[in-house]
Write a protein that holds these residues in place. Sequence first.
Motif, PDB file in Angstrom:
ATOM      1  N   ARG A 195       0.677  -1.195  -0.285  1.00  0.00           N
ATOM      2  CA  ARG A 195      -0.035  -0.123   0.174  1.00  0.00           C
ATOM      3  C   ARG A 195       0.736   1.458   0.068  1.00  0.00           C
ATOM      4  O   ARG A 195       0.199   2.159  -1.098  1.00  0.00           O
ATOM      5  CB  ARG A 195      -0.810   0.158   1.765  1.00  0.00           C
ATOM      6  N   ASN A 196       1.961   1.470   1.283  1.00  0.00           N
ATOM      7  CA  ASN A 196       3.442   2.252   0.687  1.00  0.00           C
ATOM      8  C   ASN A 196       3.474   2.639  -1.395  1.00  0.00           C
ATOM      9  O   ASN A 196       3.456   4.088  -0.884  1.00  0.00           O
ATOM     10  CB  ASN A 196       3.449   2.326   1.461  1.00  0.00           C
ATOM     11  N   SER A 197       3.591   1.275  -1.401  1.00  0.00           N
ATOM     12  CA  SER A 197       3.743   0.916  -2.635  1.00  0.00           C
ATOM     13  C   SER A 197       3.734   1.928  -3.283  1.00  0.00           C
ATOM     14  O   SER A 197       3.836   3.104  -4.387  1.00  0.00           O
ATOM     15  CB  SER A 197       4.514   0.499  -2.652  1.00  0.00           C
ATOM     16  N   GLU A 198       1.948   2.080  -3.581  1.00  0.00           N
ATOM     17  CA  GLU A 198       1.021   2.365  -3.982  1.00  0.00           C
ATOM     18  C   GLU A 198       0.992   3.846  -4.256  1.00  0.00           C
ATOM     19  O   GLU A 198       0.653   4.733  -5.204  1.00  0.00           O
ATOM     20  CB  GLU A 198      -0.629   1.646  -4.128  1.00  0.00           C
ATOM     21  N   LEU A 199       1.349   3.957  -2.792  1.00  0.00           N
ATOM     22  CA  LEU A 199       0.661   5.641  -2.339  1.00  0.00           C
ATOM     23  C   LEU A 199       2.251   6.558  -2.516  1.00  0.00           C
ATOM     24  O   LEU A 199       1.483   7.368  -3.015  1.00  0.00           O
ATOM     25  CB  LEU A 199       0.189   5.366  -0.301  1.00  0.00           C
ATOM     26  N   ILE A 200       3.019   6.411  -2.674  1.00  0.00           N
ATOM     27  CA  ILE A 200       3.945   6.683  -3.378  1.00  0.00           C
ATOM     28  C   ILE A 200       3.965   7.210  -4.371  1.00  0.00           C
ATOM     29  O   ILE A 200       4.116   8.003  -4.993  1.00  0.00           O
ATOM     30  CB  ILE A 200       5.673   5.918  -2.269  1.00  0.00           C
ATOM     31  N   HIS A 201       3.948   5.682  -5.157  1.00  0.00           N
ATOM     32  CA  HIS A 201       3.545   5.577  -7.044  1.00  0.00           C
ATOM     33  C   HIS A 201       2.940   6.883  -6.923  1.00  0.00           C
ATOM     34  O   HIS A 201       2.317   7.908  -7.468  1.00  0.00           O
ATOM     35  CB  HIS A 201       3.458   4.363  -7.265  1.00  0.00           C
ATOM     36  N   ALA A 202       1.742   6.987  -6.607  1.00  0.00           N
ATOM     37  CA  ALA A 202       0.322   7.748  -6.768  1.00  0.00           C
ATOM     38  C   ALA A 202       1.091   9.704  -6.438  1.00  0.00           C
ATOM     39  O   ALA A 202       0.621  10.096  -7.317  1.00  0.00           O
ATOM     40  CB  ALA A 202      -1.069   7.550  -5.667  1.00  0.00           C
ATOM     41  N   LYS A 203       1.566   9.508  -5.279  1.00  0.00           N
ATOM     42  CA  LYS A 203       2.261  10.746  -5.068  1.00  0.00           C
ATOM     43  C   LYS A 203       3.855  11.263  -5.962  1.00  0.00           C
ATOM     44  O   LYS A 203       3.071  12.445  -6.683  1.00  0.00           O
ATOM     45  CB  LYS A 203       2.904  10.715  -3.878  1.00  0.00           C
ATOM     46  N   SER A 204       3.803  10.112  -6.163  1.00  0.00           N
ATOM     47  CA  SER A 204       4.911  10.678  -7.182  1.00  0.00           C
ATOM     48  C   SER A 204       4.280  11.402  -8.905  1.00  0.00           C
ATOM     49  O   SER A 204       4.581  11.806  -9.681  1.00  0.00           O
ATOM     50  CB  SER A 204       6.239   9.825  -7.732  1.00  0.00           C
TER      51      SER A 204
END
Length: 566
Positions: A195-204
């Motif tokens: 989930r954190n990876s998805e959030l980081i990707h979405a944020k980026s």
Amino acid sequence: MKNPINKDRFLNILENIAGAGDYDFEEKRKRVLFILFMGVGFVFLLIFGIYHLFKGPVFEGVLCLVLSFIAIFVIFILRYRPIGMGVYKVTLFIYGLFLIFLGTVNDTHGYRVLWLYMYPLMAFYLLGKRDGLVFTIVICCTWIIFLQYTTLLSGNEPYSFIFKIRFIISLLVVAILSFFYEYVRSIYQKEMKHRNSELIHAKSYIENIVENSPIAIQTIGKSGECLFVNRSYCEILEIDKKDILQKNVFQNKSILENTLIEKFNDAFEGASSYTENVKFQCMISNKKILINVSVAPIKNPDGDIDSIIVMFYDNTEKAIAERTVALDLIKARNIQNNIISFNHNDIKDLKINIYFKPMMQVGGDIYDIYEVNEGLYRIFIADATGHGVQAALTTMLIKSEYDKLKVFEISPSIILKIFNTTFLRRYYKLTMFFTCAIIDINLKENKLTYSSAGHPAQYLIRGGLLETLHTKGKMVGLIEDVNYGEINIETNTSSKLILFTDGIYEEFSEKEEEFGDRRLEKIIIDNLNNPLDILLHNIIKEEEKWRGNNPVRDDITLIGIEYPIE
């Protein structure tokens, strides 16, 4: 009353000691727990060492003090170095041996054995399921072996057989629970990492969209400080980010002098706005531009507005182009009006009323009234397909070709046939189509001749009755070799001719209902005995009433002609 311990402050102190500020959440927890574990171990080892130095045995005191100094040394060394998995393993192994030492030597008590209960929890948490299980088995088996030789080391038997069995079983239970806890935690940790990876990707992804957006974006705090600007903002205003960030934008004279400051204040109150062609001058580069700007509030997680977002783009070139086009359209309208307009008051034999309203500045409707010979008047009305400039240019060609034919004393149907052939052969690449009608009024012979090319049926009021004028014939510009129909009507009495394009009845109400030709016909019937100007006025009045607030959707031309004039 004492103040309660501040939990967050305590954790911050531990993080600072552990050097956990620059690591991810999971590594922070491991480092904090490891340093806490080593710190507690240091305190107890120091206490036991001092105690045994004075009370004996001295060997145990020296050993505890050495281990305590090793613990504090590890704390300070690892404060400034990354903790690898090998460090965790070595430390846990030494800790396990120390627990075995505490539980098997000297005149120990049962509470010391309870220290071993903490070992599986620490091992599984710091090393994971597999390594934690291996270390727990090794240390527990080593401790069981040592239990068999406690008399050799301490000279007595501190634990009963039943206590040993109960402790081994309970330790096994703790180990199993620790294993399943770590198993569940690892699954949760993987999910959280995903989930954190998805959030980081979405944020980026969002950050890239905002930064590379062609629209200038700026966020402003409540005090007017600039919090963020993207690349387009700097490119449009020709500045660097460092020149504007944290600067007070409310001090910009250009913002204070126009409506932007009001829009900003409204946004802090929760209102959004969009304004076009705002004059703006950058206080850094002094660049002057016209901007289309949107302002909206930004709410924090608590729902409070602590900043606003400003988005704009440079509309200077477009505004100049639109102004140029607008001026050109005004000139084009004047030219078109000059071409189709004439002083109909100069025609003494006919009473003429005209209503002409293009949908845009210029339109595709055109009309002409021409005296061919004394007592013979030719009326022409046409409607080109389309609207605006394209249709207006078509009317120029229509007018040009019609002017070449209208002077000849030939029947309207022949004019339309020649007209159609000329357009197909001369302008076939332009694919232009239009409807039209030609009416000849012969006052000497009291005769009306009518012919049309796809034009709506027109109306003639004669002898107090309404008659429909309609002939067969396709639109001009569709196909060659078209024979257009023609009708001749005697007009001995006073007559009224009502001519129009389809725009008069193809307007829609606010309920999207069409005005329609039947409603037009009914209005004319209801006004048969009214003067010509009042009749046309009532038609326009009813059409506008029907349309309401809806804009005009087509060019409207309405012509009334009454003859003979008594």
